[in-house]
Design an enzyme around this catalytic site. Structure first.
Site, PDB file in Angstrom:
ATOM      1  N   THR A 244       0.870  -1.175   0.000  1.00  0.00           N
ATOM      2  CA  THR A 244       0.000   0.000   0.000  1.00  0.00           C
ATOM      3  C   THR A 244       0.905   1.223   0.000  1.00  0.00           C
ATOM      4  O   THR A 244       1.631   1.445   0.969  1.00  0.00           O
ATOM      5  CB  THR A 244      -0.895   0.017   1.248  1.00  0.00           C
ATOM      6  OG1 THR A 244      -1.642  -1.200   1.292  1.00  0.00           O
ATOM      7  CG2 THR A 244      -1.854   1.192   1.201  1.00  0.00           C
TER       8      THR A 244
ATOM      9  N   LYS B 185      -7.888   1.324  -3.078  1.00  0.00           N
ATOM     10  CA  LYS B 185      -7.518   0.906  -1.716  1.00  0.00           C
ATOM     11  C   LYS B 185      -7.709   2.052  -0.705  1.00  0.00           C
ATOM     12  O   LYS B 185      -8.311   1.869   0.346  1.00  0.00           O
ATOM     13  CB  LYS B 185      -6.060   0.439  -1.730  1.00  0.00           C
ATOM     14  CG  LYS B 185      -5.413   0.244  -0.388  1.00  0.00           C
ATOM     15  CD  LYS B 185      -5.670  -1.118   0.185  1.00  0.00           C
ATOM     16  CE  LYS B 185      -5.109  -1.216   1.602  1.00  0.00           C
ATOM     17  NZ  LYS B 185      -5.463  -2.464   2.240  1.00  0.00           N
TER      18      LYS B 185
ATOM     19  N   LYS C 198      -1.828   4.920   8.602  1.00  0.00           N
ATOM     20  CA  LYS C 198      -1.006   5.016   7.381  1.00  0.00           C
ATOM     21  C   LYS C 198      -1.906   5.186   6.151  1.00  0.00           C
ATOM     22  O   LYS C 198      -1.692   6.064   5.319  1.00  0.00           O
ATOM     23  CB  LYS C 198      -0.154   3.744   7.232  1.00  0.00           C
ATOM     24  CG  LYS C 198       0.576   3.670   5.892  1.00  0.00           C
ATOM     25  CD  LYS C 198       1.177   2.306   5.580  1.00  0.00           C
ATOM     26  CE  LYS C 198       1.596   2.276   4.114  1.00  0.00           C
ATOM     27  NZ  LYS C 198       2.181   1.018   3.686  1.00  0.00           N
TER      28      LYS C 198
HETATM   29  P1  NAD Z   1       6.196  -5.749   7.228  1.00  0.00           P
HETATM   30  O1  NAD Z   1       6.904  -4.584   7.847  1.00  0.00           O
HETATM   31  O2  NAD Z   1       5.899  -6.952   8.071  1.00  0.00           O
HETATM   32  O3  NAD Z   1       7.031  -6.262   5.937  1.00  0.00           O
HETATM   33  C1  NAD Z   1       7.768  -5.429   5.078  1.00  0.00           C
HETATM   34  C2  NAD Z   1       9.078  -6.150   4.767  1.00  0.00           C
HETATM   35  O4  NAD Z   1       9.819  -5.384   3.821  1.00  0.00           O
HETATM   36  C3  NAD Z   1       9.981  -6.334   5.994  1.00  0.00           C
HETATM   37  O5  NAD Z   1      10.265  -7.710   6.192  1.00  0.00           O
HETATM   38  C4  NAD Z   1      11.236  -5.529   5.645  1.00  0.00           C
HETATM   39  O6  NAD Z   1      12.450  -6.117   6.138  1.00  0.00           O
HETATM   40  C5  NAD Z   1      11.185  -5.554   4.123  1.00  0.00           C
HETATM   41  N1  NAD Z   1      11.974  -4.497   3.517  1.00  0.00           N
HETATM   42  C6  NAD Z   1      12.021  -3.172   3.846  1.00  0.00           C
HETATM   43  N2  NAD Z   1      12.853  -2.516   3.023  1.00  0.00           N
HETATM   44  C7  NAD Z   1      13.347  -3.441   2.150  1.00  0.00           C
HETATM   45  C8  NAD Z   1      14.245  -3.376   1.051  1.00  0.00           C
HETATM   46  N3  NAD Z   1      14.839  -2.212   0.706  1.00  0.00           N
HETATM   47  N4  NAD Z   1      14.532  -4.517   0.390  1.00  0.00           N
HETATM   48  C9  NAD Z   1      13.963  -5.689   0.744  1.00  0.00           C
HETATM   49  N5  NAD Z   1      13.085  -5.816   1.768  1.00  0.00           N
HETATM   50  C10 NAD Z   1      12.794  -4.696   2.464  1.00  0.00           C
HETATM   51  O7  NAD Z   1       4.861  -5.155   6.590  1.00  0.00           O
HETATM   52  P2  NAD Z   1       3.541  -5.978   6.119  1.00  0.00           P
HETATM   53  O8  NAD Z   1       2.567  -6.003   7.228  1.00  0.00           O
HETATM   54  O9  NAD Z   1       3.984  -7.236   5.450  1.00  0.00           O
HETATM   55  O10 NAD Z   1       2.961  -4.963   5.032  1.00  0.00           O
HETATM   56  C11 NAD Z   1       3.514  -4.827   3.726  1.00  0.00           C
HETATM   57  C12 NAD Z   1       2.646  -3.897   2.917  1.00  0.00           C
HETATM   58  O11 NAD Z   1       1.325  -4.421   2.846  1.00  0.00           O
HETATM   59  C13 NAD Z   1       2.524  -2.488   3.491  1.00  0.00           C
HETATM   60  O12 NAD Z   1       2.554  -1.563   2.427  1.00  0.00           O
HETATM   61  C14 NAD Z   1       1.177  -2.517   4.194  1.00  0.00           C
HETATM   62  O13 NAD Z   1       0.580  -1.237   4.258  1.00  0.00           O
HETATM   63  C15 NAD Z   1       0.399  -3.440   3.293  1.00  0.00           C
HETATM   64  N6  NAD Z   1      -0.722  -4.136   3.952  1.00  0.00           N
HETATM   65  C16 NAD Z   1      -0.563  -4.694   5.170  1.00  0.00           C
HETATM   66  C17 NAD Z   1      -1.642  -5.348   5.760  1.00  0.00           C
HETATM   67  C18 NAD Z   1      -1.498  -5.976   7.126  1.00  0.00           C
HETATM   68  O14 NAD Z   1      -2.530  -6.330   7.719  1.00  0.00           O
HETATM   69  N7  NAD Z   1      -0.295  -6.173   7.647  1.00  0.00           N
HETATM   70  C19 NAD Z   1      -2.880  -5.414   5.109  1.00  0.00           C
HETATM   71  C20 NAD Z   1      -3.003  -4.866   3.827  1.00  0.00           C
HETATM   72  C21 NAD Z   1      -1.906  -4.220   3.254  1.00  0.00           C
END
Ligand code: NAD
Length: 293
Positions: A87, A162, A237
């Site tokens: 997102t 979204k 966010k």
């Molecule tokens: P998260 O923080 O658990 O995962 C993000 C991952 O990206 C981490 O493991 C981090 O180490 C990795 N990362 C960061 N910078 C990086 C880079 N330069 N290279 C490689 N890896 C890198 O977050 P999440 O909960 O998995 O969410 C991911 C996305 O999905 C976000 O944009 C969030 O808004 C969206 N989202 C989350 C949910 C939820 O319920 N968690 C629901 C819908 C959408």
């Protein structure tokens, strides 16, 4: 299919694992998180993208997406598709898509709804922006990771859908919580309130499927001491992205602006961080009237 997967956090790890489980060759990279079972670990984002037909990213925000895309795009072969499921802001989604398309790649913004539970169960909903051809290439993967993929339009349309959806969700949850707190003070039983509203014109997903009152309606995070679920800071966010987009296109969103300020206060000043976004109910219930008459 040969797939690169960048960002193996709470959402990315189960999504990548589900793709590997049905036989796709998935190579993953994350700065910190380990690769889930079935996913081969690469040394870098570029190495994970090398030779991949589709590269999926699941990253925290637009700045990180732009930085990772700078590494991925030169490493991808002509005709491959870069599919971002994070997102992020609409501008970053469009900029990355334009950069990918200029390099002869397909590009999609495909944010998800359904949370960590949906990612694990393979029941996410994808809202997708980008070309018909890129959508057709990735559709079989959406079917593995989710139950529904809606092609919303050109680049950025997925992110637009979204943030509009989540702006509605933020507002309906907030007003459902304040209505319960008002009902309490009027001496109306919460179960009766649910009974009436869930079958009347005030019904919504927030009331009917995710009731913020403990012990009332279906099971929800309210029944688990408001452990997320969907954390209040993630709602904040998405609300901030909605207001960033609204400013960029000069759209009037007073309810969205108000609920963004409310969640900011809740998360940053009132201990709401780490609690479910429906924990606004105990917050309202503990307060007196604060709005000017
Ligand atoms: P998260 O923080 O658990 O995962 C993000 C991952 O990206 C981490 O493991 C981090 O180490 C990795 N990362 C960061 N910078 C990086 C880079 N330069 N290279 C490689 N890896 C890198 O977050 P999440 O909960 O998995 O969410 C991911 C996305 O999905 C976000 O944009 C969030 O808004 C969206 N989202 C989350 C949910 C939820 O319920 N968690 C629901 C819908 C959408």
């Amino acid at each position: 299919m040969k797939i690169g997967f960048i960002g193996l956090g709470n959402m990315g790890a189960p999504m990548a694992a589900n793709l590997a489980k049905v036989g796709h060759q998935v190579t993953g990279f994350d700065l910190a998180a380990p690769c889930p079972e079935g996913v081969v670990s690469a040394e870098s984002a570029a190495a994970a993208a090398d030779g991949a037909e589709v590269v999926i990213t699941m990253l925290p925000n637009g700045d990180i997406l732009r930085a990772v895309a700078d590494q991925l795009i030169p490493a991808m072969g002509a005709g491959a598709v870069l599919c971002d499921c994070s997102t992020v802001d609409v501008d970053s989604a469009r900029a990355v898509a334009a950069q990918a398309e200029a390099a002869g790649l397909g590009a999609l913004d495909a944010p998800v709804s359904g949370g960590v539970g949906g990612a694990s169960a393979g029941t996410l909903t994808f809202m997708v922006g980008g070309s018909d051809a890129a959508f057709a290439t990735v559709q079989p993967l959406f079917e593995v990771m989710g139950q529904k993929a809606v092609h919303c339009g050109a680049s950025g349309a997925g992110q637009a859908a979204k943030i509009c959806n989540n702006m509605i969700l933020g507002v309906t949850m907030a007003v459902t919580c304040e209505a319960f707190a008002l009902a309490d003070k009027l001496g109306l039983d919460r179960a009766k309130m649910f009974d009436v509203v869930s079958t009347s014109s005030g019904y919504s997903w927030s009331m009917n499927a995710y009731c913020p009152a403990p012990g009332v309606g279906p099971q929800s995070p309210a029944d688990n001491d408001y452990k997320p679920g969907f954390a209040a800071e993630l709602m904040l966010k998405d609300l901030r992205l909605s207001q960033q987009a609204a400013r960029a296109v000069d759209a009037d969103t007073p309810m969205g602006a108000h609920v963004t300020a409310l969640y900011a206060e809740f998360v940053e000043a009132e201990g709401g961080k780490g609690r479910d976004f429906s924990a606004l109910l105990p917050r309202f219930a503990a307060r007196g009237r604060s709005t000017p008459d």
